[in-house]
Design an enzyme around this catalytic site. Structure first.
Site, mmCIF file in Angstrom:
data_model
loop_
_atom_site.group_PDB
_atom_site.id
_atom_site.type_symbol
_atom_site.label_atom_id
_atom_site.label_comp_id
_atom_site.label_asym_id
_atom_site.label_seq_id
_atom_site.Cartn_x
_atom_site.Cartn_y
_atom_site.Cartn_z
ATOM 1 N N PHE A 111 -19.846 -51.541 -13.502
ATOM 2 C CA PHE A 111 -19.848 -51.101 -12.099
ATOM 3 C C PHE A 111 -18.972 -49.848 -11.920
ATOM 4 O O PHE A 111 -19.450 -48.782 -11.528
ATOM 5 C CB PHE A 111 -19.339 -52.257 -11.239
ATOM 6 C CG PHE A 111 -19.184 -51.978 -9.768
ATOM 7 C CD1 PHE A 111 -18.167 -52.576 -9.042
ATOM 8 C CD2 PHE A 111 -20.057 -51.116 -9.099
ATOM 9 C CE1 PHE A 111 -18.014 -52.339 -7.672
ATOM 10 C CE2 PHE A 111 -19.925 -50.872 -7.723
ATOM 11 C CZ PHE A 111 -18.892 -51.476 -7.032
ATOM 12 N N TYR B 283 -6.240 -63.737 -16.494
ATOM 13 C CA TYR B 283 -6.822 -62.387 -16.307
ATOM 14 C C TYR B 283 -5.736 -61.429 -15.819
ATOM 15 O O TYR B 283 -5.516 -60.370 -16.422
ATOM 16 C CB TYR B 283 -7.975 -62.420 -15.298
ATOM 17 C CG TYR B 283 -8.294 -61.044 -14.777
ATOM 18 C CD1 TYR B 283 -7.834 -60.621 -13.531
ATOM 19 C CD2 TYR B 283 -9.005 -60.150 -15.552
ATOM 20 C CE1 TYR B 283 -8.074 -59.348 -13.071
ATOM 21 C CE2 TYR B 283 -9.267 -58.856 -15.100
ATOM 22 C CZ TYR B 283 -8.792 -58.467 -13.858
ATOM 23 O OH TYR B 283 -9.040 -57.189 -13.418
ATOM 24 N N LYS C 18 -3.710 -57.976 -17.717
ATOM 25 C CA LYS C 18 -3.518 -56.626 -17.151
ATOM 26 C C LYS C 18 -2.045 -56.230 -17.246
ATOM 27 O O LYS C 18 -1.693 -55.116 -17.622
ATOM 28 C CB LYS C 18 -4.002 -56.570 -15.692
ATOM 29 C CG LYS C 18 -5.518 -56.647 -15.537
ATOM 30 C CD LYS C 18 -6.222 -55.512 -16.270
ATOM 31 C CE LYS C 18 -7.731 -55.582 -16.143
ATOM 32 N NZ LYS C 18 -8.427 -54.537 -16.913
ATOM 33 N N VAL D 117 -16.542 -68.110 4.358
ATOM 34 C CA VAL D 117 -15.298 -67.355 4.563
ATOM 35 C C VAL D 117 -14.166 -68.300 4.174
ATOM 36 O O VAL D 117 -13.952 -69.326 4.836
ATOM 37 C CB VAL D 117 -15.163 -66.906 6.029
ATOM 38 C CG1 VAL D 117 -13.779 -66.291 6.273
ATOM 39 C CG2 VAL D 117 -16.263 -65.909 6.377
ATOM 40 N N ALA E 64 -13.577 -51.587 -20.469
ATOM 41 C CA ALA E 64 -14.166 -52.782 -21.086
ATOM 42 C C ALA E 64 -13.153 -53.924 -21.111
ATOM 43 O O ALA E 64 -12.094 -53.813 -21.733
ATOM 44 C CB ALA E 64 -14.627 -52.453 -22.503
ATOM 45 N N SER F 262 -23.084 -56.043 -18.313
ATOM 46 C CA SER F 262 -23.715 -54.848 -17.708
ATOM 47 C C SER F 262 -25.120 -54.731 -18.290
ATOM 48 O O SER F 262 -25.475 -55.478 -19.192
ATOM 49 C CB SER F 262 -22.891 -53.591 -18.068
ATOM 50 O OG SER F 262 -22.789 -53.479 -19.478
ATOM 51 N N SER G 126 -4.994 -53.368 -12.368
ATOM 52 C CA SER G 126 -5.401 -54.034 -11.136
ATOM 53 C C SER G 126 -4.212 -54.344 -10.246
ATOM 54 O O SER G 126 -3.119 -54.616 -10.736
ATOM 55 C CB SER G 126 -6.129 -55.333 -11.490
ATOM 56 O OG SER G 126 -6.304 -56.151 -10.358
HETATM 57 C C1 WQD Z 1 -11.627 -60.995 -1.420
HETATM 58 C C2 WQD Z 1 -11.395 -61.881 -0.184
HETATM 59 C C3 WQD Z 1 -11.529 -64.226 -0.667
HETATM 60 C C4 WQD Z 1 -15.747 -64.413 -1.669
HETATM 61 C C5 WQD Z 1 -10.629 -60.049 -7.266
HETATM 62 C C6 WQD Z 1 -9.734 -60.038 -8.460
HETATM 63 C C7 WQD Z 1 -9.077 -58.700 -8.576
HETATM 64 C C8 WQD Z 1 -10.123 -57.623 -8.609
HETATM 65 C C9 WQD Z 1 -11.017 -57.718 -7.373
HETATM 66 C C10 WQD Z 1 -10.593 -57.036 -10.901
HETATM 67 C C11 WQD Z 1 -10.544 -63.088 -0.496
HETATM 68 C C12 WQD Z 1 -12.628 -63.804 0.290
HETATM 69 C C13 WQD Z 1 -14.481 -63.981 -1.331
HETATM 70 C C14 WQD Z 1 -16.486 -65.200 -0.740
HETATM 71 C C15 WQD Z 1 -14.671 -65.057 0.810
HETATM 72 N N1 WQD Z 1 -10.898 -57.711 -9.792
HETATM 73 N N2 WQD Z 1 -13.966 -64.304 -0.101
HETATM 74 N N3 WQD Z 1 -15.924 -65.501 0.470
HETATM 75 O O1 WQD Z 1 -9.996 -62.151 -5.122
HETATM 76 O O2 WQD Z 1 -9.172 -60.145 -3.772
HETATM 77 O O3 WQD Z 1 -9.827 -59.822 -6.128
HETATM 78 O O4 WQD Z 1 -11.580 -59.028 -7.362
HETATM 79 O O5 WQD Z 1 -9.642 -56.336 -11.088
HETATM 80 O O6 WQD Z 1 -8.327 -58.699 -9.772
HETATM 81 O O7 WQD Z 1 -8.747 -61.017 -8.243
HETATM 82 O O8 WQD Z 1 -11.573 -60.289 -4.443
HETATM 83 O O9 WQD Z 1 -13.772 -60.253 -3.378
HETATM 84 O O10 WQD Z 1 -13.089 -62.326 -4.689
HETATM 85 O O11 WQD Z 1 -12.041 -61.852 -2.486
HETATM 86 O O12 WQD Z 1 -14.162 -65.362 1.890
HETATM 87 O O13 WQD Z 1 -17.652 -65.634 -0.997
HETATM 88 O O14 WQD Z 1 -12.663 -62.403 0.233
HETATM 89 O O15 WQD Z 1 -11.009 -65.485 -0.284
HETATM 90 O O16 WQD Z 1 -9.738 -63.359 0.646
HETATM 91 P P1 WQD Z 1 -10.075 -60.696 -4.813
HETATM 92 P P2 WQD Z 1 -12.702 -61.200 -3.793
#
Ligand code: WQD
Length: 336
Positions: free
Chosen positions: A11, A149, A153, A217, A81, A36, A124
């Site tokens: 991505f 994870y 990092k 949510v 990667a 990917s 991250s």
């Molecule tokens: C965002 C918000 C969820 C899904 C993760 C990794 C981080 C980075 C980005 C790689 C949170 C809420 C989510 C859903 C929801 N990845 N949510 N319903 O967890 O902040 O970060 O991805 O580097 O390292 O931890 O991203 O998009 O999963 O969640 O309400 O179906 O959306 O609870 O508050 P996150 P996310």
């Protein structure tokens, strides 16, 4: 200048290959296509109007690096990667330590052996954990990781820093991403999550496209203005451009020790409900969602102070959350 982009079919990697081209660099992609698809490379080629050389290989094998560095004169590497599913990392920690830490050590050894001296590392905001103070700056304390994870990092940042500070010629930058969202305006590249997306925006767009059920949510009882958790959602094209800025900073470094790290976000926090509202504004569509209990491991709020990136990288975001969600939806419609 030739730049090796590991995970370049992914991505963020694919969008970065496009921005590298736009900045006059030639990219070589190294990807094992475990998370990917080759159609991403076709999409990149359509956008930039030229073929992109790629190696389908495993970064955990020394022979991969010997072959690439023997075939190609590489001026720098952007290292995407890695395995990146937070939940999976809890179930399979050794896969994450092998893929993310072991492979990075091998890459560094091979870079030094082959005199490849510039590295931009994909880190991250997860390194900050649940921040004590907001917005987070690069001086904010690193909290103990809440997942293997996140730990990989933190460990990779330390390994890369120590390697860079042990040499006058090897220079490195870590970029601490916040939450990448959106897609290229051409709809030729975008996010292709494997299986059920864990992340908010791809699940949201798949739910609206009818591929998934109702959007959950996760929690509206957080201590935030509307009760839902807050993140810093950055357009993937803005994020890609930050890698070009970081590479340019590396390439102008004199022969001396150099390592640095930067927050790459918008500087603005958005709640889950605000993301939903922004999507509805961008598309005119209503989202069907239900409030569910909090998701284990989620933090309340994190968003970036990007002053350092603006001052030292000469970079800042240009796109809005509404634009990012509109681009994400246009991409979803294209691939559905
Ligand atoms: C965002 C918000 C969820 C899904 C993760 C990794 C981080 C980075 C980005 C790689 C949170 C809420 C989510 C859903 C929801 N990845 N949510 N319903 O967890 O902040 O970060 O991805 O580097 O390292 O931890 O991203 O998009 O999963 O969640 O309400 O179906 O959306 O609870 O508050 P996150 P996310």
């Amino acid at each position: 200048m030739k730049i090796l982009v590991t995970g370049g079919a992914g991505f963020i990697g694919s969008h970065t290959v496009v921005e590298l081209h736009n900045a006059g660099f030639e990219s070589i992609i190294l990807d094992n296509f475990s998370n990917s698809e080759k159609k991403a490379i076709a999409g990149i080629e359509k956008i930039i109007g030229k073929p992109v050389k790629y190696y389908e290989a495993n970064i955990n094998e020394a022979s991969t690096w010997d072959k690439v560095f023997t075939d190609q004169k590489i001026d720098g590497i952007i290292h995407f990667a890695a395995a990146k599913a937070v939940g999976e990392s809890v179930e399979k920690p050794l896969k994450y330590y092998r893929n993310n830490v072991g492979a990075t050590i091998l890459m560094l050894e091979k870079m030094i052996e082959h005199n490849v001296n510039n590295l931009v590392f994909s880190s991250s905001c997860t390194v900050y954990g649940e921040p004590d103070k907001l917005p987070v700056t690069e001086d904010s304390p690193i909290k103990s990781a809440t997942s293997p994870y996140g730990n990989t990092k933190q460990i990779c940042e330390s390994i890369i820093k120590d390697t860079a500070l042990s040499s006058d010629s090897f220079h490195a930058i870590s970029l601490r991403y916040f939450n990448p969202v959106g897609a290229h305006e051409s709809c030729l590249i975008g996010e292709l999550p494997l299986g059920v997306p864990a992340n908010l925006v791809p699940f949201l767009t798949q739910s609206v496209a009818g591929i998934r059920g109702q959007l959950a949510v996760y929690g509206n009882d957080y201590p935030t203005p509307d009760g839902t958790a807050i993140r810093d959602y950055i357009h993937v094209v803005d994020l890609a451009k930050a890698h070009v800025s970081a590479l340019n900073l590396l390439l102008k470094q004199p022969k001396d020790k150099f390592y640095d790290f930067f927050n790459i976000g918008t500087g603005k926090g958005s709640s889950v409900l605000e993301v939903i509202a922004a999507f509805e504004e961008a598309t005119g569509l209503k989202i069907d969602y239900a409030i569910k209990p909090r998701r284990d491991g989620d933090i309340i709020s994190v968003y970036a102070d990007c002053t350092k990136s603006k001052q030292l990288l000469g970079w800042q975001t240009e796109k809005s959350l509404v634009q990012a969600l509109g681009d994400a939806w246009n991409w979803q419609k294209k691939i559905s």
